[in-house]
Design an enzyme around this catalytic site. Structure first.
Site, PDB file in Angstrom:
ATOM      1  N   CYS A   1       0.861  -1.186   0.000  1.00  0.00           N
ATOM      2  CA  CYS A   1       0.000   0.000   0.000  1.00  0.00           C
ATOM      3  C   CYS A   1       0.893   1.229   0.000  1.00  0.00           C
ATOM      4  O   CYS A   1       2.099   1.131   0.197  1.00  0.00           O
ATOM      5  CB  CYS A   1      -0.876   0.026   1.249  1.00  0.00           C
ATOM      6  SG  CYS A   1      -1.877  -1.428   1.440  1.00  0.00           S
TER       7      CYS A   1
ATOM      8  N   ARG B   1       1.815   1.350  -5.973  1.00  0.00           N
ATOM      9  CA  ARG B   1       1.955   0.399  -4.845  1.00  0.00           C
ATOM     10  C   ARG B   1       0.636  -0.285  -4.526  1.00  0.00           C
ATOM     11  O   ARG B   1       0.586  -1.205  -3.715  1.00  0.00           O
ATOM     12  CB  ARG B   1       2.461   1.135  -3.601  1.00  0.00           C
ATOM     13  CG  ARG B   1       3.794   1.842  -3.759  1.00  0.00           C
ATOM     14  CD  ARG B   1       4.142   2.629  -2.516  1.00  0.00           C
ATOM     15  NE  ARG B   1       4.305   1.754  -1.391  1.00  0.00           N
ATOM     16  CZ  ARG B   1       5.432   1.127  -1.088  1.00  0.00           C
ATOM     17  NH1 ARG B   1       6.500   1.316  -1.857  1.00  0.00           N
ATOM     18  NH2 ARG B   1       5.513   0.329  -0.064  1.00  0.00           N
TER      19      ARG B   1
ATOM     20  N   TRP C   1      -3.609  -1.793  -1.483  1.00  0.00           N
ATOM     21  CA  TRP C   1      -3.607  -3.071  -2.195  1.00  0.00           C
ATOM     22  C   TRP C   1      -4.147  -4.066  -1.183  1.00  0.00           C
ATOM     23  O   TRP C   1      -3.533  -4.314  -0.151  1.00  0.00           O
ATOM     24  CB  TRP C   1      -2.187  -3.455  -2.630  1.00  0.00           C
ATOM     25  CG  TRP C   1      -2.164  -4.677  -3.501  1.00  0.00           C
ATOM     26  CD1 TRP C   1      -2.352  -4.724  -4.850  1.00  0.00           C
ATOM     27  CD2 TRP C   1      -1.991  -6.033  -3.079  1.00  0.00           C
ATOM     28  NE1 TRP C   1      -2.279  -6.022  -5.304  1.00  0.00           N
ATOM     29  CE2 TRP C   1      -2.070  -6.845  -4.236  1.00  0.00           C
ATOM     30  CE3 TRP C   1      -1.771  -6.648  -1.860  1.00  0.00           C
ATOM     31  CZ2 TRP C   1      -1.937  -8.236  -4.195  1.00  0.00           C
ATOM     32  CZ3 TRP C   1      -1.631  -8.030  -1.800  1.00  0.00           C
ATOM     33  CH2 TRP C   1      -1.728  -8.797  -2.962  1.00  0.00           C
TER      34      TRP C   1
ATOM     35  N   ASN D   1       0.537   0.578   6.190  1.00  0.00           N
ATOM     36  CA  ASN D   1       1.044  -0.280   5.118  1.00  0.00           C
ATOM     37  C   ASN D   1       1.739  -1.445   5.800  1.00  0.00           C
ATOM     38  O   ASN D   1       2.649  -1.245   6.606  1.00  0.00           O
ATOM     39  CB  ASN D   1       2.024   0.482   4.221  1.00  0.00           C
ATOM     40  CG  ASN D   1       2.686  -0.456   3.219  1.00  0.00           C
ATOM     41  OD1 ASN D   1       2.109  -1.468   2.843  1.00  0.00           O
ATOM     42  ND2 ASN D   1       3.916  -0.149   2.823  1.00  0.00           N
ATOM     43  N   GLY D   2       1.309  -2.670   5.491  1.00  0.00           N
ATOM     44  CA  GLY D   2       1.937  -3.853   6.084  1.00  0.00           C
ATOM     45  C   GLY D   2       0.860  -4.883   6.400  1.00  0.00           C
ATOM     46  O   GLY D   2      -0.284  -4.777   5.974  1.00  0.00           O
TER      47      GLY D   2
ATOM     48  N   GLU E   1      11.603 -14.653 -18.295  1.00  0.00           N
ATOM     49  CA  GLU E   1      11.281 -13.227 -18.092  1.00  0.00           C
ATOM     50  C   GLU E   1      10.260 -12.760 -19.108  1.00  0.00           C
ATOM     51  O   GLU E   1       9.314 -12.037 -18.776  1.00  0.00           O
ATOM     52  CB  GLU E   1      12.558 -12.398 -18.161  1.00  0.00           C
ATOM     53  CG  GLU E   1      12.354 -10.894 -18.082  1.00  0.00           C
ATOM     54  CD  GLU E   1      11.591 -10.431 -16.838  1.00  0.00           C
ATOM     55  OE1 GLU E   1      11.437 -11.228 -15.890  1.00  0.00           O
ATOM     56  OE2 GLU E   1      11.107  -9.293 -16.845  1.00  0.00           O
TER      57      GLU E   1
ATOM     58  N   LYS F   1       6.539 -11.138 -18.209  1.00  0.00           N
ATOM     59  CA  LYS F   1       6.083  -9.849 -18.745  1.00  0.00           C
ATOM     60  C   LYS F   1       4.729 -10.012 -19.417  1.00  0.00           C
ATOM     61  O   LYS F   1       3.822  -9.222 -19.207  1.00  0.00           O
ATOM     62  CB  LYS F   1       7.103  -9.309 -19.777  1.00  0.00           C
ATOM     63  CG  LYS F   1       8.389  -8.842 -19.190  1.00  0.00           C
ATOM     64  CD  LYS F   1       8.314  -7.450 -18.605  1.00  0.00           C
ATOM     65  CE  LYS F   1       8.142  -7.319 -17.123  1.00  0.00           C
ATOM     66  NZ  LYS F   1       8.878  -8.060 -16.179  1.00  0.00           N
TER      67      LYS F   1
ATOM     68  N   GLU G   1       1.851 -10.758 -16.820  1.00  0.00           N
ATOM     69  CA  GLU G   1       1.460  -9.759 -15.820  1.00  0.00           C
ATOM     70  C   GLU G   1       0.806  -8.524 -16.426  1.00  0.00           C
ATOM     71  O   GLU G   1       0.078  -7.827 -15.736  1.00  0.00           O
ATOM     72  CB  GLU G   1       2.644  -9.364 -14.934  1.00  0.00           C
ATOM     73  CG  GLU G   1       3.758  -8.628 -15.589  1.00  0.00           C
ATOM     74  CD  GLU G   1       4.815  -8.216 -14.549  1.00  0.00           C
ATOM     75  OE1 GLU G   1       4.490  -7.900 -13.401  1.00  0.00           O
ATOM     76  OE2 GLU G   1       5.992  -8.230 -14.933  1.00  0.00           O
TER      77      GLU G   1
ATOM     78  N   HIS H   1       9.240 -33.749 -22.979  1.00  0.00           N
ATOM     79  CA  HIS H   1       8.931 -34.468 -21.723  1.00  0.00           C
ATOM     80  C   HIS H   1       7.552 -34.078 -21.200  1.00  0.00           C
ATOM     81  O   HIS H   1       7.307 -34.142 -19.999  1.00  0.00           O
ATOM     82  CB  HIS H   1      10.030 -34.184 -20.695  1.00  0.00           C
ATOM     83  CG  HIS H   1      11.361 -34.628 -21.163  1.00  0.00           C
ATOM     84  ND1 HIS H   1      11.776 -35.947 -21.139  1.00  0.00           N
ATOM     85  CD2 HIS H   1      12.361 -33.947 -21.783  1.00  0.00           C
ATOM     86  CE1 HIS H   1      12.980 -36.050 -21.669  1.00  0.00           C
ATOM     87  NE2 HIS H   1      13.370 -34.853 -22.063  1.00  0.00           N
TER      88      HIS H   1
ATOM     89  N   LYS I   1       3.584  -2.628  -7.394  1.00  0.00           N
ATOM     90  CA  LYS I   1       4.995  -2.514  -7.764  1.00  0.00           C
ATOM     91  C   LYS I   1       5.901  -3.100  -6.701  1.00  0.00           C
ATOM     92  O   LYS I   1       6.938  -3.670  -7.002  1.00  0.00           O
ATOM     93  CB  LYS I   1       5.358  -1.043  -7.982  1.00  0.00           C
ATOM     94  CG  LYS I   1       6.798  -0.808  -8.426  1.00  0.00           C
ATOM     95  CD  LYS I   1       7.097  -1.464  -9.760  1.00  0.00           C
ATOM     96  CE  LYS I   1       8.494  -1.219 -10.223  1.00  0.00           C
ATOM     97  NZ  LYS I   1       8.835  -1.976 -11.434  1.00  0.00           N
TER      98      LYS I   1
END
Ligand code: AGP
Length: 607
Positions: free
Chosen positions: A2, A27, A74, A100-101, A482, A486, A489, A505, A602
């Protein structure tokens, strides 16, 4: 996860707080809220949705107070809703808190408070904080003491701002394991989760350490430890231009940051590799120490972990030391076999990722030396690691990490050369050749970004697909991972990355007509083998997309994206760029919010 902002000064707080929230929305953006004090009354406005939504609420312009706190959320405990949004107040409406936490023992505290006749109106963990403060205030009749006692009861992480209606000219802030900075200008004090949100107001900051508390009034700030012993703090000046956190004419932060990679890599190189000399400010490891190291751990999350994968073989071949790359959330619970002969490197763009910081603390507790690689000045990880080295990518605002990734890889390659020189574990020619290659990277990135029309066209062809796959061998596999992240997300398209040799396999069962398979081919010794794998998926109807710096017979492939050649060890810094752009343009084709993708934030400052 947050963002919190606070203001205490002579101006109307609400516009300043809203401005700060907008810079912290990366955030978290599930809900937003604000509290100000005027004539010993606390006003509060909050609602589900973005900061813009808060800004348009009736009454926002009536908030006249010059002391205020604000929050963009968030969601962790309790779905995004008006009642779950911050700030939260106690039952008597005396205290207002943003947080925040995560409070890990909130259920126990909620039960305790309910047994003391407190009622709860949200599903959040945070709501226990104002009520706990009120509980202690009834006993202590002291604002600072009651906040401190409440904080001492909290297990988990917190960065909080508290205002109290009976002390309208004060604010108390406290932190543990979540970020909080205090910005100071003449007769104003600003509080935030991070520096970029405040840099347009001030460039001088105080930093709290975990469990410390600050009492802020219009005139001064007092600092205390968790036993309420007064402590002194120095102001730190941070050089960061405020315009560097804006879009510079690009449509989205992500596109700007993709195009900033030549500059980000150039500046990151410049801070440690000058000509042929390598020097890391603040990092001095002796040959005696490095010679005792029998294992290097590189630990991170998400893209940062992929950067670690991208340099694993470089450290091993240059320094002749085994390297294990691990996901921080796994490392911290797997009882890793580490001791003073292990060197642990932690990569974190934000420097605030809870799992990465916890993993670092674990390594320290077992006697390992720790190096943090981060992009945020004075971030929490810099205060935990034995050593820290900054990438100089500039603020990375888009949730999807791009320039931080390439800057992390280039910095770590230089670090591998640094160790190799100290250990004398590689030939001087080899080391000097790689330095020359590194110095050419910014221009190779510029060349890669010159013409992206083929990538835009490709995005138009594939944006409606439901599945996509990425293939690579060796270092190309790390880039495939990577590229897949990308895409996932920011486009919400399911994708997976496989070591090309693994297809047979099992995963090849997923290949059917029209499925895009994106293959990265930069390692000359592995190209032929990967081409065989590409042929296998083409035979089964896949749409083949090749990213390569090799001259290949391309007659059999649907799409080829050529990139400048580099040394195999450095190829991820260039080969990742088309994948970043492809994900970006697919997301734009789908009309999605590239910079703030759903469900993400983020900085993951909670477990
Ligand atoms: C990358 O695009 C994601 N946003 C995410 O995986 C990110 O890399 C991860 O959360 C680690 O963040 P950090 O580098 O700030 O620690």
């Amino acid at each position: 996860m947050c963002g919190i902002v606070g203001y205490i000064g002579t101006k109307k707080a609400s516009p300043i707080l809203i401005n700060g929230l907008k810079k912290l929305e990366y955030r978290g953006y599930d809900s937003a809220g604000i509290s100000t004090i005027e004539e010993s009354e606390i006003s509060i406005l909050k609602d589900k949705g973005r900061v813009k939504n808060l800004e348009n609420l009736d009454g926002i312009n009536n908030l006249k107070g010059t002391v205020g706190i604000a929050h963009t959320r968030w969601a962790t405990h309790g779905k995004p809703s008006k009642s779950n949004s911050h700030p939260h107040m106690d039952n008597s409406k005396s205290f207002s808190v943003v947080h925040n936490g995560i409070i890990e023992n909130y259920k126990e505290l909620r039960d305790f408070l309910q047994n003391n006749n407190y009622k709860f109106y949200s599903d959040t963990d945070t709501e226990v904080i104002p009520n706990l403060i009120h509980y202690y205030y009834n006993k202590e009749n002291n604002f600072l003491k009651s906040v401190n006692l409440a904080c001492n009861d909290l297990k988990g992480s917190y960065a909080i701002e508290v205002i109290f209606k009976d002390m309208p000219n004060n604010m108390i802030v406290a932190k543990k394991d979540s970020p909080l900075v205090i910005g100071k200008s003449d007769d104003e004090t600003f509080i935030s989760s991070d520096i970029p949100a405040l840099i347009s107001f001030t460039n001088t900051f105080y930093f709290l350490n975990d469990t410390e508390i600050a009492v802020i009034s219009k005139d001064d700030i007092s600092f205390y430890d968790s036993n309420l012993n007064k402590i002194s703090k120095d102001l730190t000046t941070v050089e960061l231009s405020s315009d560097s956190a804006d879009k510079d004419g690009f449509e989205d932060y992500m596109l700007k940051e993709i195009y900033e990679q030549p500059k980000a890599v150039r500046e990151t190189i410049g801070t440690s590799l000058n000509g042929t000399n390598i020097n890391f400010e603040g990092l001095s490891l002796s040959k005696d120490y490095l010679s005792t190291i029998n294992m290097i751990y590189i630990v991170a999350c998400g893209t940062a972990m992929h950067a670690g994968l991208g340099v694993k073989s470089n450290f091993e071949t240059l320094c002749n030391i085994p390297v294990v790359v691990d996901v921080a959330s796994e490392f911290r619970y797997r009882k890793p076999l580490i001791n003073e002969k292990t060197l642990c490197i932690y990569i974190s763009q934000s420097g605030e990722t809870a799992d990465t910081i916890a993993a670092l603390k674990l390594a320290k507790s077992k006697g390992a030396k720790t190096i943090a690689i981060t992009n945020v000045i004075e971030s929490s990880i810099t205060r935990e690691a034995d050593y820290y080295v900054y990438t100089h990518a500039g603020p990375e605002i888009a949730v999807a990490s791009t320039k931080a990734y390439t800057s992390q890889i280039v910095l770590l390659n230089i670090m591998a050369l640094y160790f190799a020189e100290i250990l004398n574990s590689s030939s001087k020619d080899r080391i000097e050749n790689i330095k020359k290659e590194i110095l050419k990277l910014p221009e190779k990135l510029e060349k890669t970004l010159e013409d992206v029309s083929d990538i835009k066209e490709l995005a138009k062809k594939i944006y409606s697909k439901k599945d996509m796959f990425f293939l690579g061998r060796g270092i190309d596999y790390t880039v495939a991972l990577e590229g897949s992240l990308k895409l996932k997300e920011i486009t919400y398209i399911h994708s997976d990355a496989y070591a090309a040799g693994e297809l047979k396999h099992g995963p090849i069962a997923l290949i059917e007509k029209g499925v895009p398979v994106i293959s990265i081919l930069t390692n000359p010794t592995l190209v032929e083998k990967t081409i065989s794998n590409v042929q296998e998926v083409i035979t089964r109807g896949a749409t083949s997309i090749i990213i390569t710096n090799q001259s290949l017979d391309c007659s059999n492939f649907d799409n080829i994206i050529n990139i400048p050649e580099t040394s195999a060890l450095l190829s991820p810094i260039v080969s990742v760029v088309p994948l970043q752009l492809l994900a970006y343009y697919v997301s734009k084709e789908k009309g999605l919010d590239v910079d703030k993708p759903r469900n993400l934030a983020k900085s993951v400052t909670v477990e």
